[in-house]
Design an enzyme around this catalytic site. Structure first.
Site, PDB file in Angstrom:
ATOM      1  N   VAL A   5      12.324   8.475   1.149  1.00  0.00           N
ATOM      2  CA  VAL A   5      11.426   8.901   2.222  1.00  0.00           C
ATOM      3  C   VAL A   5      10.185   8.012   2.179  1.00  0.00           C
ATOM      4  O   VAL A   5       9.449   8.001   1.193  1.00  0.00           O
ATOM      5  CB  VAL A   5      10.996  10.377   2.049  1.00  0.00           C
TER       6      VAL A   5
ATOM      7  N   ASP B 258      -3.783  -8.302   8.907  1.00  0.00           N
ATOM      8  CA  ASP B 258      -2.446  -8.571   9.436  1.00  0.00           C
ATOM      9  C   ASP B 258      -1.749  -9.701   8.664  1.00  0.00           C
ATOM     10  O   ASP B 258      -2.098 -10.879   8.826  1.00  0.00           O
ATOM     11  CB  ASP B 258      -2.576  -8.937  10.922  1.00  0.00           C
TER      12      ASP B 258
ATOM     13  N   GLY C 212       5.178   3.059  -0.093  1.00  0.00           N
ATOM     14  CA  GLY C 212       6.625   2.850  -0.234  1.00  0.00           C
ATOM     15  C   GLY C 212       7.021   1.881  -1.328  1.00  0.00           C
ATOM     16  O   GLY C 212       6.456   1.887  -2.431  1.00  0.00           O
ATOM     17  N   TYR C 213       7.997   1.040  -1.003  1.00  0.00           N
ATOM     18  CA  TYR C 213       8.556   0.134  -2.009  1.00  0.00           C
ATOM     19  C   TYR C 213       7.555  -0.920  -2.486  1.00  0.00           C
ATOM     20  O   TYR C 213       7.578  -1.310  -3.653  1.00  0.00           O
ATOM     21  CB  TYR C 213       9.824  -0.537  -1.466  1.00  0.00           C
TER      22      TYR C 213
ATOM     23  N   TYR D  51      21.856   1.167  11.981  1.00  0.00           N
ATOM     24  CA  TYR D  51      21.139   0.398  10.966  1.00  0.00           C
ATOM     25  C   TYR D  51      21.817  -0.961  10.718  1.00  0.00           C
ATOM     26  O   TYR D  51      21.469  -1.955  11.332  1.00  0.00           O
ATOM     27  CB  TYR D  51      20.941   1.210   9.658  1.00  0.00           C
TER      28      TYR D  51
ATOM     29  N   SER E 126       0.791  -1.244   0.000  1.00  0.00           N
ATOM     30  CA  SER E 126       0.000   0.000   0.000  1.00  0.00           C
ATOM     31  C   SER E 126       0.813   1.278   0.000  1.00  0.00           C
ATOM     32  O   SER E 126       0.269   2.349  -0.303  1.00  0.00           O
ATOM     33  CB  SER E 126      -0.942  -0.011   1.207  1.00  0.00           C
TER      34      SER E 126
ATOM     35  N   ALA F  84       6.978  -3.450   6.474  1.00  0.00           N
ATOM     36  CA  ALA F  84       7.750  -2.714   7.474  1.00  0.00           C
ATOM     37  C   ALA F  84       6.790  -2.485   8.621  1.00  0.00           C
ATOM     38  O   ALA F  84       5.780  -1.803   8.462  1.00  0.00           O
ATOM     39  CB  ALA F  84       8.253  -1.392   6.915  1.00  0.00           C
TER      40      ALA F  84
HETATM   41  P1  NAD Z   1       6.348   1.479   4.239  1.00  0.00           P
HETATM   42  O1  NAD Z   1       6.086   1.841   5.655  1.00  0.00           O
HETATM   43  O2  NAD Z   1       6.119   2.503   3.199  1.00  0.00           O
HETATM   44  O3  NAD Z   1       5.447   0.190   3.818  1.00  0.00           O
HETATM   45  C1  NAD Z   1       5.166  -0.847   4.695  1.00  0.00           C
HETATM   46  C2  NAD Z   1       4.060  -1.719   4.131  1.00  0.00           C
HETATM   47  O4  NAD Z   1       3.849  -2.805   5.049  1.00  0.00           O
HETATM   48  C3  NAD Z   1       2.697  -1.021   3.980  1.00  0.00           C
HETATM   49  O5  NAD Z   1       2.038  -1.499   2.824  1.00  0.00           O
HETATM   50  C4  NAD Z   1       1.925  -1.505   5.222  1.00  0.00           C
HETATM   51  O6  NAD Z   1       0.496  -1.510   5.081  1.00  0.00           O
HETATM   52  C5  NAD Z   1       2.463  -2.906   5.320  1.00  0.00           C
HETATM   53  N1  NAD Z   1       2.293  -3.510   6.647  1.00  0.00           N
HETATM   54  C6  NAD Z   1       2.878  -3.156   7.821  1.00  0.00           C
HETATM   55  N2  NAD Z   1       2.482  -4.008   8.801  1.00  0.00           N
HETATM   56  C7  NAD Z   1       1.655  -4.913   8.222  1.00  0.00           C
HETATM   57  C8  NAD Z   1       0.940  -6.040   8.691  1.00  0.00           C
HETATM   58  N3  NAD Z   1       1.008  -6.431   9.964  1.00  0.00           N
HETATM   59  N4  NAD Z   1       0.171  -6.721   7.811  1.00  0.00           N
HETATM   60  C9  NAD Z   1       0.070  -6.345   6.507  1.00  0.00           C
HETATM   61  N5  NAD Z   1       0.753  -5.294   5.998  1.00  0.00           N
HETATM   62  C10 NAD Z   1       1.528  -4.593   6.853  1.00  0.00           C
HETATM   63  O7  NAD Z   1       7.820   0.899   4.217  1.00  0.00           O
HETATM   64  P2  NAD Z   1       8.998   0.830   3.134  1.00  0.00           P
HETATM   65  O8  NAD Z   1      10.014   1.842   3.501  1.00  0.00           O
HETATM   66  O9  NAD Z   1       8.479   0.767   1.758  1.00  0.00           O
HETATM   67  O10 NAD Z   1       9.623  -0.580   3.530  1.00  0.00           O
HETATM   68  C11 NAD Z   1       9.408  -1.775   2.820  1.00  0.00           C
HETATM   69  C12 NAD Z   1      10.680  -2.594   2.831  1.00  0.00           C
HETATM   70  O11 NAD Z   1      11.702  -1.867   2.136  1.00  0.00           O
HETATM   71  C13 NAD Z   1      11.228  -2.884   4.225  1.00  0.00           C
HETATM   72  O12 NAD Z   1      11.778  -4.181   4.257  1.00  0.00           O
HETATM   73  C14 NAD Z   1      12.342  -1.853   4.368  1.00  0.00           C
HETATM   74  O13 NAD Z   1      13.334  -2.228   5.277  1.00  0.00           O
HETATM   75  C15 NAD Z   1      12.869  -1.832   2.947  1.00  0.00           C
HETATM   76  N6  NAD Z   1      13.704  -0.672   2.570  1.00  0.00           N
HETATM   77  C16 NAD Z   1      13.291   0.596   2.799  1.00  0.00           C
HETATM   78  C17 NAD Z   1      14.138   1.658   2.459  1.00  0.00           C
HETATM   79  C18 NAD Z   1      13.729   3.097   2.711  1.00  0.00           C
HETATM   80  O14 NAD Z   1      14.583   3.996   2.577  1.00  0.00           O
HETATM   81  N7  NAD Z   1      12.490   3.360   3.011  1.00  0.00           N
HETATM   82  C19 NAD Z   1      15.375   1.413   1.867  1.00  0.00           C
HETATM   83  C20 NAD Z   1      15.753   0.097   1.605  1.00  0.00           C
HETATM   84  C21 NAD Z   1      14.903  -0.942   1.971  1.00  0.00           C
END
Ligand code: NAD
Length: 392
Positions: free
Chosen positions: A270, A110, A51-52, A234, A49, A139
């Site tokens: 971000v 969840d 981010g990545y 980190y 939903s 995340a």
């Molecule tokens: P984000 O917070 O944007 O997205 C997290 C997603 O997880 C959302 O879709 C949320 O709804 C979902 N989520 C969380 N808890 C949940 C649950 N219990 N059940 C179902 N869905 C759940 O985070 P992001 O930054 O996109 O992180 C995603 C991955 O990318 C992570 O593994 C993070 O470590 C990695 N990552 C992030 C970055 C960065 O700079 N943001 C860089 C490299 C890697």
């Protein structure tokens, strides 16, 4: 109602439905411009939903016409209050996918639970038969393990000794020093429970046992390494231990199933998750300025288009010594890292806007919640109670 940003620390508690849609449509245009006929066709995205995860879903759907099933944990609108950004993003994604004739359904709940895994499997069985790509992009600060019912919490702490460095209060625009005390052994173990690879393995076991994993499928989970200045909190900290466990899980999944599982190390961007990490937002603000000046700045969508089109489905994985896909390659270029390191000791609250792209950081942050998008009238009354199109 008229929706305005209401920022509390590193979160915004409101989200703008039309702004989120505009942001998703911007990502869609970027994905469409980089079509990949060899990409995945039936994709399950866990954490789809924001981010990545969201960008991977967009890149797969609009880059290679993939059918997508998304799983996330978001708040729909209740009692007239706006829903969470991830809810609006998913509504907008489904709407655009359906307009384009693409299959798109979503499951809100969840992902760590057995029930949501079973629901995803039933949906795949009924609608898609099998999936050929599983993206694991959760995340979360906590996880209830269905095996013992216990709720584990993750922490962002150094290991062994305390860590002091500069940090940024992104709400106030103030640079200060932060000291973080080391994690206890229990905190390290709990962080691995939440953000490690165990749940990814449980998903892959459940999918394969149910026969909904296509032969030769691929799976990917995300990690981060970043610069030495952030390593204590980190890479060498509690979250780094969890990410090591994700690497362990990738090897275990590849061994146990007819599936190629990878860890992709992504660039710092971000997101709701990254804005909560101490020190990292200051690094990101400086990094953005340096990368924009060099002309190789990327956001989630550009990263995920490159990951799918060039690496996972482009025949050029470019694995590092640990077998990881490095899509953080441009961030980690020596001249970029040197430029950031040169600025690091100099930066202060006064010089923040000169030495870093703090305004870019703030714009990016607001956009996560649908604010600051061109073409959206933020003075207009908007309907905040939007149902998920696939549930209608
Ligand atoms: P984000 O917070 O944007 O997205 C997290 C997603 O997880 C959302 O879709 C949320 O709804 C979902 N989520 C969380 N808890 C949940 C649950 N219990 N059940 C179902 N869905 C759940 O985070 P992001 O930054 O996109 O992180 C995603 C991955 O990318 C992570 O593994 C993070 O470590 C990695 N990552 C992030 C970055 C960065 O700079 N943001 C860089 C490299 C890697």
């Amino acid at each position: 109602m008229i929706v305005k940003p209401r920022i509390r620390g590193f979160v915004c508690i409101t989200a703008h439905p039309q702004g989120c849609e505009a942001k998703v449509r911007e990502e869609i245009e970027i994905a469409k411009a980089a079509k990949n006929p060899n990409g995945p066709k039936k994709v399950l995205v866990i954490g789809s939903s924001t981010g990545y995860g969201l960008s991977t879903r967009v890149a797969a759907a609009f880059g290679s016409d993939a059918a997508t099933l998304g799983v996330f944990f978001e708040r729909p609108s209740m009692k007239g209050k706006p829903a969470s950004a991830g809810w609006y993003n998913s509504v907008a994604f489904e709407k655009a996918a359906h307009e384009a004739g693409l299959y798109a359904k979503s499951i809100n709940g969840d992902a760590f639970s057995n029930e949501i895994k079973a629901q995803a499997i039933e949906t795949i069985k009924a609608d898609l038969g099998q999936v050929d790509l599983v993206v694991y992009s959760l995340a979360s600060p906590r996880r209830t393990d269905p095996a013992d019912g216990e709720t584990y919490k993750s922490v962002l702490k150094p290991i062994g000794e305390s860590y002091t460095n500069r940090t940024l209060d992104t709400d106030k625009g103030e640079v200060s020093e932060v000291t973080i005390e080391p994690a206890s052994q229990e905190e390290i173990e709990h962080t691995v429970k939440v953000m490690g690879g165990e749940d990814w393995e449980l998903w892959m076991n459940a999918l394969d046992d149910a026969g909904v994993l296509a032969p030769g499928a691929k799976s990917v989970a995300y990690s981060y390494i970043g610069p030495e200045i952030t390593w204590p909190v980190y890479t060498n900290g509690t979250i780094g231990q969890a990410k090591k466990d994700v690497e362990r899980a990738a090897a275990a999944i590849t061994k146990a199933h007819d599936c190629e599982a990878h860890v992709a190390v992504n660039k710092a961007v971000v997101t709701q998750a990254s804005s909560a990490i101490p020190v990292v937002p200051l690094y990101i603000s400086i990094l953005f300025k340096v990368m924009k000046a060099k002309g190789n700045h990327e956001d989630c969508i550009e990263q995920m288009v490159r990951l799918l089109n060039e690496r996972l489905y482009g025949g050029d994985l470019q694995l590092d010594d640990h077998g990881r896909i490095r899509i953080d390659d441009w961030e980690m270029e020596a001249d970029i890292q040197k430029a950031v390191a040169d600025v690091w000791p100099e930066i202060s609250s006064e010089s923040l806007n000169v030495l870093s792209d703090f305004s870019g950081y703030q714009n990016n942050f607001l956009k996560l919640f649908g604010f600051g998008l061109n073409g959206v009238d933020y003075e207009e009354d908007v309907e905040v109670d939007l149902p998920m199109p696939s549930a209608e």
